[in-house]
Design an enzyme around this catalytic site. Structure first.
Site, PDB file in Angstrom:
ATOM      1  CG  ASP A 312      -1.998  -0.950   0.989  1.00 53.20           C
ATOM      2  OD1 ASP A 312      -2.386  -1.281  -0.032  1.00 53.20           O
ATOM      3  OD2 ASP A 312      -2.421  -1.807   2.024  1.00 53.20           O
ATOM      4  CE1 TYR A 396      -8.612  -4.668   7.730  1.00 54.92           C
ATOM      5  CE2 TYR A 396      -8.245  -5.535   5.524  1.00 54.92           C
ATOM      6  CZ  TYR A 396      -8.356  -5.794   6.933  1.00 54.92           C
ATOM      7  OH  TYR A 396      -8.458  -6.989   7.730  1.00 54.92           O
TER       8      TYR A 396
HETATM    9 NI    NI Z   1      -6.947  -7.712   8.415  1.00 53.86          NI
END
Ligand code: NI
Length: 642
Positions: A312, A396
């Site tokens: 990321d 997320y």
């Molecule tokens: Ni996770």
């Protein structure tokens, strides 16, 4: 009155040489590059950010409080027709491209604007429409296409292309949680440079799970359950905060540091200094601290999952997905915000309002003792200073909280939340490699692995890395009663990668090679980790090569201005030829040198039903604790009742 705020805007240039480029400076750099003779009609910007001045020069400028006359921009550009990438240094004052170097084989990171184009383009492709029709879905108005970095698996038709692979979900309405409705058996490869679908892979038709699962307060099924028994808790700071911010330099109690917003690493702290009291001198501790890389490998062997290994930081950039923070929600009390800025592929700057939050919190007991003979009680209350940012990476959220404690401890507290990535229950993996969180929907096993880069400066640059292992001498002479244990100290002399050892309670410390404490021993800081995990990738796989940093918990290298990212400068679809493992192979000395620690830590996530539909915060991180750095408890000067 409870929550108040102040702000440092992205447009404020200030004088500190490490202040990020302002939007105006980014625009100027973009203009210089567009006018340069290497610019073509098919060139795009990967990033425009500050080119760091040389460390010694930078320190001299900070000491002189000068405006940093030599502002330069690091610009990386790519030509979507030629599939080439170049790194440029732009002299802003001189208005010219100072240097340009082509990087063969590199593929630039994925920009948010490219994500959006991909997500809009894919549902229009006839093969995609046909695949959805095979699942009985003809209304694609609520389709959700999540582009994921494609990784490098050696497929012939992917060679040289810049790709994402897309996971597909079907929302029941525009604001529905799509992850409850995974479209299993379907994957789309999309070419970002050519802006076209490379292939639609319709492997097997599965029924899309229809039941919804949501969490948003505005939805009737959640609004109906909101409880009424929680009374308000407010933070009151009637005299304001105890920190000051000047030119992005924060001073609070015994701490001082510079705050930088970086498009790739997000929150960066520079020139962290600490002192032993209000009038004591400032002492250097860390020159630069950041999350330099992370990777989330998924442990499910099935079709849609083996490719899910998002880096990321390097493949996307935490800065471009930083949240604008909300007062009273993300942080409470008196907040100082720092705005951030990143660039899109056109080179235009995008400002992120309130990207970084600075605030104080009460922290319970600092220390306490009651003298049993006099019955006198001494008690001091702790507080802590937090600098944080939150990034939303697709499904997320990651919260990065640097926490400064009064006793000289510096902590990184990483919070993972958001929605777990899901797939449809399928015959290949069943529930062996994940958890069924609602009928027909599984969340695959995965890890979240972070690599913190800590450019250490414990009482100056001359530092050494010491490994500590607790050992038990054999019973007999020297240990007749079998109770003895001691910490064995080993100085590591050349650059290295080290792993945890639970049997010896292993930890590491960084000692000054120059400064000594009152007892004549080297001043030092210890590293204690809360998240040392073993990697589950087989060594020898391409992923293991690309994510080499996850195979050691602590790496140490001598400082090199070019060694910034442990998975390489260009991580997207990389082949793993430039990683921390290759740097360490040089065998350079780290003894009494300017050293950099790279600490890999994280979370093993075997999903629980309780993590669904939105995951309560899971935490990992590490602490740096003073170890003979001060001559005594440095908090004796905290007044009672403060
Ligand atoms: Ni996770």
């Amino acid at each position: 009155m409870a929550n108040t705020s102040s702000n440092t805007p992205a447009t404020e240039r200030g004088t500190h040489p490490l202040n990020a480029l302002t939007p105006a400076e980014i625009e100027a750099a973009g203009g210089i590059v567009r006018a340069w003779d290497g610019w073509t009609g098919s060139t795009k910007f990967e990033t425009i950010r500050l080119h760091y001045p040389d460390k010694a020069e930078c320190r001299a400028e900070i000491a002189a409080g000068s405006a940093g006359g030599s502002r330069k921009a690091y610009v990386s550009i790519y030509d979507t027709a030629a599939d080439s990438v170049s790194e440029l240094i732009v002299d802003l004052a001189g208005g010219r491209v100072e240097s340009a170097v082509e990087v063969p084989g590199a593929r630039p990171a994925i920009n948010v604007d490219e994500f959006l184009v991909c997500a809009e383009t894919v549902p229009q492709h006839p093969d995609f429409i046909a695949a959805m029709a095979r699942r009985g879905v003809t209304d694609l108005s609520n389709i959700q296409v999540d582009p994921f970095s494609a990784g490098n698996f050696g497929f012939e038709d992917e060679e040289g292309r810049r790709l994402v692979h897309c996971l597909v979900y079907l929302r029941s309405d525009p604001a529905d949680n799509g992850y409850a409705h995974p479209v299993e058996g379907l994957n789309v490869l999309f070419d970002l440079n050519r802006v076209e679908v490379l292939r639609v892979i319709d492997q097997k038709v599965h029924k899309v799970p229809a039941a919804s699962s949501n969490y948003q307060a505005a939805r009737p099924e959640i609004a109906d359950m909101l409880r009424a028994d929680l009374k308000p808790i407010d933070i009151a700071q009637p005299d304001g905060p105890s920190f000051t911010v000047e030119d992005r330099v924060v001073t609070w109690a015994n701490w001082r540091f510079h705050v930088e917003f970086h498009p790739r690493e997000g929150l960066v702290l520079n020139d962290i200094r600490v002192r032993g009291g209000e009038k004591a001198p400032w002492r250097p501790l860390i020159w630069r601290a950041s999350i330099a890389e992370m990777v989330v490998p998924y442990g499910d062997p099935s079709f849609n999952n083996y490719r899910k290994n998002a880096f990321d930081v390097g493949e996307y950039g935490l800065g471009q997905v930083a949240n604008p923070l909300k007062l009273g929600c993300d942080c409470r009390g008196h907040i100082h915000y720092f705005d951030g800025v990143y660039t899109v592929t056109s080179g235009e700057p995008v400002e992120v309002e309130n990207a970084i939050c600075l605030h104080e919190e009460d922290d319970g007991m600092l220390w306490k003792h009651t003298d049993y003979m006099t019955d006198e009680m001494e008690h001091r209350r702790a507080r802590r200073l937090l600098v944080s940012m939150i990034a939303t990476v697709g499904n997320y959220e990651y919260g990065f909280y640097w926490v400064f404690h009064m006793d000289g401890t510096l902590e990184l507290d990483v919070k993972a939340t958001g929605i777990m990535n899901t797939q449809g229950l399928n015959a290949v993996s069943g529930t062996d490699y994940g958890t069924e969180v609602m009928p027909g929907v599984t969340a695959p096993n995965h890890q979240h692995l972070f690599c913190a880069r800590l450019d250490m400066a414990v009482d100056g640059d001359a530092n050494r890395l010491v490994e500590m292992n607790v050992v038990q001498p054999p019973m007999g002479e020297g240990n007749p009663n079998g109770n003895a244990f001691r910490a064995e100290r080993t100085v590591l002399k050349t650059e290295t990668g080290r792993t945890r050892n639970a049997d010896t309670e292993r930890f590491w410390k960084v000692e000054s090679a120059a400064a000594a404490n009152a007892l004549g021993r080297p001043t030092a800081y210890r590293l204690h980790s809360n998240g040392m995990l073993r990697p589950w990738f087989h060594a020898g796989t391409m992923m293991a090569k690309r994510a080499a940093f996850i195979f050691n918990h602590l790496w140490c290298t001598p400082y090199d201005a070019d060694e910034r990212f442990p998975a390489g400068r260009f991580v997207n679809q990389s082949d793993g030829s430039e990683t921390i493992a290759s740097w360490v192979g040089q065998g350079r000395s780290i003894e009494d040198a300017d050293i950099v620690l790279w600490h890999t830590f994280g979370l093993l996530h075997l999903p629980r039903l309780e993590d669904w539909p939105v995951q309560p915060v899971a935490r990992t991180g590490f602490r740096l604790e003073a170890d003979g750095f001060f001559d005594r408890n440095p908090t004796l000067d905290v007044p009672p009742g403060a």
